[in-house]
Design a protein around this motif. Sequence first.
Motif, PDB file in Angstrom:
ATOM      1  N   ILE A 289       0.737  -1.488   0.051  1.00 10.30           N
ATOM      2  CA  ILE A 289      -0.067   0.078  -0.240  1.00 10.30           C
ATOM      3  C   ILE A 289       1.361   0.939  -0.280  1.00 10.30           C
ATOM      4  CG2 ILE A 289      -1.442   1.465   1.148  1.00 10.30           C
ATOM      5  CD1 ILE A 289      -2.663  -0.765  -0.235  1.00 10.30           C
ATOM      6  N   GLU A 290       1.562   1.219   0.562  1.00  8.61           N
ATOM      7  CA  GLU A 290       2.635   2.032   0.953  1.00  8.61           C
ATOM      8  C   GLU A 290       3.992   2.565  -0.647  1.00  8.61           C
ATOM      9  OE1 GLU A 290       2.776  -0.479   2.925  1.00  8.61           O
ATOM     10  OE2 GLU A 290       3.012   0.284   5.035  1.00  8.61           O
ATOM     11  N   GLU A 291       3.759   1.506  -1.122  1.00 12.57           N
ATOM     12  CA  GLU A 291       4.384   1.837  -2.974  1.00 12.57           C
ATOM     13  C   GLU A 291       3.271   2.239  -3.696  1.00 12.57           C
ATOM     14  OE1 GLU A 291       8.125  -1.833  -2.549  1.00 12.57           O
ATOM     15  OE2 GLU A 291       5.623  -2.607  -3.186  1.00 12.57           O
ATOM     16  N   ILE A 292       2.402   1.891  -3.500  1.00  9.77           N
ATOM     17  CA  ILE A 292       1.641   2.459  -4.421  1.00  9.77           C
ATOM     18  C   ILE A 292       1.134   3.722  -4.116  1.00  9.77           C
ATOM     19  CG2 ILE A 292      -1.533   1.999  -5.137  1.00  9.77           C
ATOM     20  CD1 ILE A 292      -1.231  -0.611  -4.788  1.00  9.77           C
ATOM     21  N   ALA A 293       0.560   4.072  -2.733  1.00  8.60           N
ATOM     22  CA  ALA A 293       0.435   5.551  -2.419  1.00  8.60           C
ATOM     23  C   ALA A 293       1.557   6.728  -3.602  1.00  8.60           C
ATOM     24  CB  ALA A 293       0.064   5.539  -1.101  1.00  8.60           C
ATOM     25  N   LYS A 294       2.851   6.476  -3.118  1.00  3.72           N
ATOM     26  CA  LYS A 294       3.472   6.711  -3.346  1.00  3.72           C
ATOM     27  C   LYS A 294       4.116   7.275  -4.896  1.00  3.72           C
ATOM     28  CE  LYS A 294       8.844   7.129  -2.638  1.00  3.72           C
ATOM     29  NZ  LYS A 294      10.357   6.584  -2.964  1.00  3.72           N
ATOM     30  N   GLU A 295       3.384   6.205  -5.370  1.00  2.58           N
ATOM     31  CA  GLU A 295       3.754   5.972  -6.657  1.00  2.58           C
ATOM     32  C   GLU A 295       2.320   7.041  -7.226  1.00  2.58           C
ATOM     33  OE1 GLU A 295       4.502   5.143 -10.714  1.00  2.58           O
ATOM     34  OE2 GLU A 295       5.494   4.827  -8.691  1.00  2.58           O
ATOM     35  N   ALA A 296       1.512   7.195  -6.485  1.00  5.27           N
ATOM     36  CA  ALA A 296       0.058   7.803  -7.276  1.00  5.27           C
ATOM     37  C   ALA A 296       0.122   9.148  -6.876  1.00  5.27           C
ATOM     38  CB  ALA A 296      -1.558   7.222  -6.564  1.00  5.27           C
ATOM     39  N   GLY A 297       0.861   9.680  -5.762  1.00  3.15           N
ATOM     40  CA  GLY A 297       1.494  11.171  -5.175  1.00  3.15           C
ATOM     41  C   GLY A 297       0.672  11.208  -4.219  1.00  3.15           C
ATOM     42  N   VAL A 298      -0.219  10.063  -3.382  1.00  5.08           N
ATOM     43  CA  VAL A 298      -1.138  10.547  -2.197  1.00  5.08           C
ATOM     44  C   VAL A 298      -0.289  10.302  -0.725  1.00  5.08           C
ATOM     45  CG1 VAL A 298      -2.974  10.373  -4.050  1.00  5.08           C
ATOM     46  CG2 VAL A 298      -1.977   8.028  -2.913  1.00  5.08           C
ATOM     47  N   GLY A 299      -1.071  10.150   0.042  1.00  2.00           N
ATOM     48  CA  GLY A 299      -0.748   9.610   1.300  1.00  2.00           C
ATOM     49  C   GLY A 299      -1.623   8.105   1.586  1.00  2.00           C
ATOM     50  N   LYS A 300      -0.669   7.671   2.276  1.00  2.00           N
ATOM     51  CA  LYS A 300      -1.493   6.280   2.596  1.00  2.00           C
ATOM     52  C   LYS A 300      -2.583   6.439   3.294  1.00  2.00           C
ATOM     53  CE  LYS A 300       2.027   4.859   5.544  1.00  2.00           C
ATOM     54  NZ  LYS A 300       2.144   3.265   6.199  1.00  2.00           N
ATOM     55  N   GLY A 301      -3.628   7.770   4.289  1.00  2.00           N
ATOM     56  CA  GLY A 301      -4.970   7.936   4.405  1.00  2.00           C
ATOM     57  C   GLY A 301      -5.442   7.822   3.308  1.00  2.00           C
ATOM     58  N   THR A 302      -5.072   8.866   2.467  1.00  2.00           N
ATOM     59  CA  THR A 302      -6.064   9.605   1.344  1.00  2.00           C
ATOM     60  C   THR A 302      -6.668   7.885   0.209  1.00  2.00           C
ATOM     61  OG1 THR A 302      -4.667  11.487   1.300  1.00  2.00           O
ATOM     62  CG2 THR A 302      -5.599  10.661  -0.947  1.00  2.00           C
ATOM     63  N   LEU A 303      -5.619   7.097   0.389  1.00  2.00           N
ATOM     64  CA  LEU A 303      -5.278   5.802  -0.727  1.00  2.00           C
ATOM     65  C   LEU A 303      -6.687   5.059   0.437  1.00  2.00           C
ATOM     66  CD1 LEU A 303      -3.403   3.216  -1.777  1.00  2.00           C
ATOM     67  CD2 LEU A 303      -5.210   2.519  -0.255  1.00  2.00           C
ATOM     68  N   TYR A 304      -6.436   4.769   1.545  1.00  3.31           N
ATOM     69  CA  TYR A 304      -7.834   4.407   2.223  1.00  3.31           C
ATOM     70  C   TYR A 304      -9.130   5.191   2.767  1.00  3.31           C
ATOM     71  CZ  TYR A 304      -4.341   1.578   4.162  1.00  3.31           C
ATOM     72  OH  TYR A 304      -3.351   0.020   4.226  1.00  3.31           O
ATOM     73  N   LEU A 305      -8.995   6.359   2.047  1.00  4.15           N
ATOM     74  CA  LEU A 305     -10.560   6.609   1.627  1.00  4.15           C
ATOM     75  C   LEU A 305     -11.376   6.103   0.786  1.00  4.15           C
ATOM     76  CD1 LEU A 305      -9.806  10.265   1.773  1.00  4.15           C
ATOM     77  CD2 LEU A 305     -11.238   9.316   3.557  1.00  4.15           C
ATOM     78  N   HIS A 306     -10.973   5.485  -0.357  1.00  7.71           N
ATOM     79  CA  HIS A 306     -11.149   4.789  -0.963  1.00  7.71           C
ATOM     80  C   HIS A 306     -10.979   3.423  -1.577  1.00  7.71           C
ATOM     81  CE1 HIS A 306     -10.882   8.179  -4.015  1.00  7.71           C
ATOM     82  NE2 HIS A 306      -9.667   8.046  -3.192  1.00  7.71           N
ATOM     83  N   TRP A 307     -10.413   2.233  -0.328  1.00  5.74           N
ATOM     84  CA  TRP A 307     -10.022   0.905  -0.477  1.00  5.74           C
ATOM     85  C   TRP A 307      -9.337   0.584   0.897  1.00  5.74           C
ATOM     86  CZ3 TRP A 307      -8.188   3.467  -4.812  1.00  5.74           C
ATOM     87  CH2 TRP A 307      -9.332   3.015  -5.764  1.00  5.74           C
ATOM     88  N   ASP A 308     -10.445   0.078   1.593  1.00  7.04           N
ATOM     89  CA  ASP A 308      -9.998  -0.446   3.089  1.00  7.04           C
ATOM     90  C   ASP A 308      -8.281  -1.214   2.618  1.00  7.04           C
ATOM     91  OD1 ASP A 308     -12.057   1.263   4.619  1.00  7.04           O
ATOM     92  OD2 ASP A 308     -13.335  -1.005   4.162  1.00  7.04           O
ATOM     93  N   SER A 309      -8.365  -1.882   2.571  1.00  4.58           N
ATOM     94  CA  SER A 309      -7.786  -3.356   1.803  1.00  4.58           C
ATOM     95  C   SER A 309      -7.000  -3.054   0.306  1.00  4.58           C
ATOM     96  CB  SER A 309      -8.273  -4.578   2.665  1.00  4.58           C
ATOM     97  OG  SER A 309      -9.064  -4.746   1.241  1.00  4.58           O
ATOM     98  N   ARG A 310      -4.954  -3.950   0.546  1.00 11.57           N
ATOM     99  CA  ARG A 310      -5.247  -4.351  -0.776  1.00 11.57           C
ATOM    100  C   ARG A 310      -6.057  -4.523  -1.407  1.00 11.57           C
ATOM    101  NH1 ARG A 310       0.509  -7.482  -1.546  1.00 11.57           N
ATOM    102  NH2 ARG A 310      -0.833  -8.331  -0.243  1.00 11.57           N
ATOM    103  N   GLU A 311      -6.586  -5.696  -1.093  1.00 18.92           N
ATOM    104  CA  GLU A 311      -7.782  -6.912  -1.992  1.00 18.92           C
ATOM    105  C   GLU A 311      -8.767  -5.176  -2.437  1.00 18.92           C
ATOM    106  OE1 GLU A 311      -6.302  -7.097   1.237  1.00 18.92           O
ATOM    107  OE2 GLU A 311      -5.259  -9.537   1.563  1.00 18.92           O
ATOM    108  N   ALA A 312      -8.859  -5.282  -1.372  1.00 24.23           N
ATOM    109  CA  ALA A 312     -10.537  -4.655  -2.948  1.00 24.23           C
ATOM    110  C   ALA A 312      -9.919  -3.066  -3.574  1.00 24.23           C
ATOM    111  CB  ALA A 312     -11.089  -3.141  -1.171  1.00 24.23           C
ATOM    112  N   LEU A 313      -8.059  -3.009  -3.052  1.00 21.55           N
ATOM    113  CA  LEU A 313      -8.547  -2.014  -4.544  1.00 21.55           C
ATOM    114  C   LEU A 313      -8.080  -3.307  -5.287  1.00 21.55           C
ATOM    115  CD1 LEU A 313      -5.325   0.537  -4.126  1.00 21.55           C
ATOM    116  CD2 LEU A 313      -5.815  -1.598  -6.112  1.00 21.55           C
ATOM    117  N   PHE A 314      -6.893  -4.273  -5.671  1.00 19.73           N
ATOM    118  CA  PHE A 314      -6.621  -5.270  -6.143  1.00 19.73           C
ATOM    119  C   PHE A 314      -8.539  -5.316  -7.214  1.00 19.73           C
ATOM    120  CE2 PHE A 314      -7.525 -10.077  -7.425  1.00 19.73           C
ATOM    121  CZ  PHE A 314      -6.712 -10.279  -8.196  1.00 19.73           C
ATOM    122  N   ALA A 315      -9.447  -5.525  -6.470  1.00 19.54           N
ATOM    123  CA  ALA A 315     -10.761  -5.826  -6.900  1.00 19.54           C
ATOM    124  C   ALA A 315     -11.563  -4.737  -7.786  1.00 19.54           C
ATOM    125  CB  ALA A 315     -11.707  -6.295  -5.458  1.00 19.54           C
ATOM    126  N   ALA A 316     -11.397  -3.954  -7.306  1.00 17.59           N
ATOM    127  CA  ALA A 316     -11.557  -2.454  -7.665  1.00 17.59           C
ATOM    128  C   ALA A 316     -10.660  -2.463  -9.198  1.00 17.59           C
ATOM    129  CB  ALA A 316     -11.627  -1.546  -7.767  1.00 17.59           C
TER     130      ALA A 316
END
Length: 318
Positions: free
Chosen positions: A43-70
Motif C-alpha cells: 500500500i505504501e508503494e502504491i500511495a507513493k507512486e500515485a502521489g497521495v498519502g496512505k490515509g488518502t488511499l484508504y479513503l477509497h479502499w479498506d485493503s489491498r484486496e479491495a483495491l485489487f478487485a476494483a
Amino acid sequence: MAQQNRRESRQMQTRERREARAQRILDAASTLILHDGYDKTTIEEIAKEAGVGKGTLYLHWDSREALFAALILREKVAMAEDIKQRIAGDPVGASLHGLLKHAALALMQRPLLKAALLHDTQVFGEVIQREQGSTLSTEVLAGFTAYLEALRQQGLVRADLSLHTLGALFSSIFTGFFLAVPFLPDAFKPSDEELAELIAETGHRTLEPRDPLPSSSLQMASHTLKQYLDRSVASAQEQLQVGDQAKVEDDRSRAHRSVRARGRKGGRSKKLKTVAQVDQVRRLYADKTKSIEEICSTLGISRASFYRYLKDARPGES
C-alpha cells in the motif's frame, strides 16, 4: 435555488476530484503489480507512486484486496468496451470466431487482465483464485451462456455440441493459444494479429457449421452480443460505484461516531475498549496475512494505537 445549485456544483466537483484520484491510484497499482507482482506491491508503494498519502488511499479502499478487485473490474469494463467497438465495424464480428478474434486483440492491449485470465502467479500469486468465484464472474458466465444459446437458435454454432461443451471448447481455444505461445520456437511465434487470426480460425473450424453464416442470423447475434457486453459493463460499473459509495458512507459514519464520542467524553475516544478487541489485535498480527496498515484500517485505529494495544495484549500471552 442559486444556493442549491452552488452546493450541487461543489458536490459534483468533489466527486470528480475523488474519481480522478481513484483512477490515479489504480494506474499506480497496475504499474507496480505488473513490474513487481501483487505479493511484493505494498500500500505504501502504491500511495507513493500515485502521489497521495496512505490515509488518502484508504479513503477509497479498506485493503489491498479491495483495491485489487476494483482494478480488475476497471480492466474488465475497458476490455468489454474495446470489444464492442471492434465488433461494430466487422460484419461477422458477432459470430463465435469473430468474438474470439476481437477478444484476443483486446486482451493483448491489457497485460494486467491477461495475467489475471491466465492465472499468472508471478504477477498475482494466489489472490487471483478468489476472483473466479466473484458475483460478477458468475453473472458474466450466465450472460455468455445466453449468447451461446442465441447462436444455437440462429444456426451459427454446431448443433451436435451442448452449451457446456461449446463453452469449454471456446475457453480452451482462447486461453490455450495464449498459454502455448511462450513455449513456441521463435520461428513459429506469431505476431499479435496472426495469433488472433489463428484463434478465430480454430474457433470457426471447431465450433461453427461449415456452411456460410447467413447475414440475417448474424444481425440477431450482434444484437444479443451487444446486450451481453452492455450488461457486463453495467454490472462491473455498478459494483465499482457501490463499493466506492459504501466506503464514503462508512467513512462518514465512522467520523460521526468519533465526533459524538469526543463530545460526550472530551478528547480522543479509545477505539478498542474490551479485552476481546485488544486480543483481536494480537490475533491479526500473529496471522501475518494482513499488513499493519490493513489491520489498522480494519479496526479503525492509528498505527500508534496498534502498537500500544499490541503491547497491552502481550502480557496475556504468557
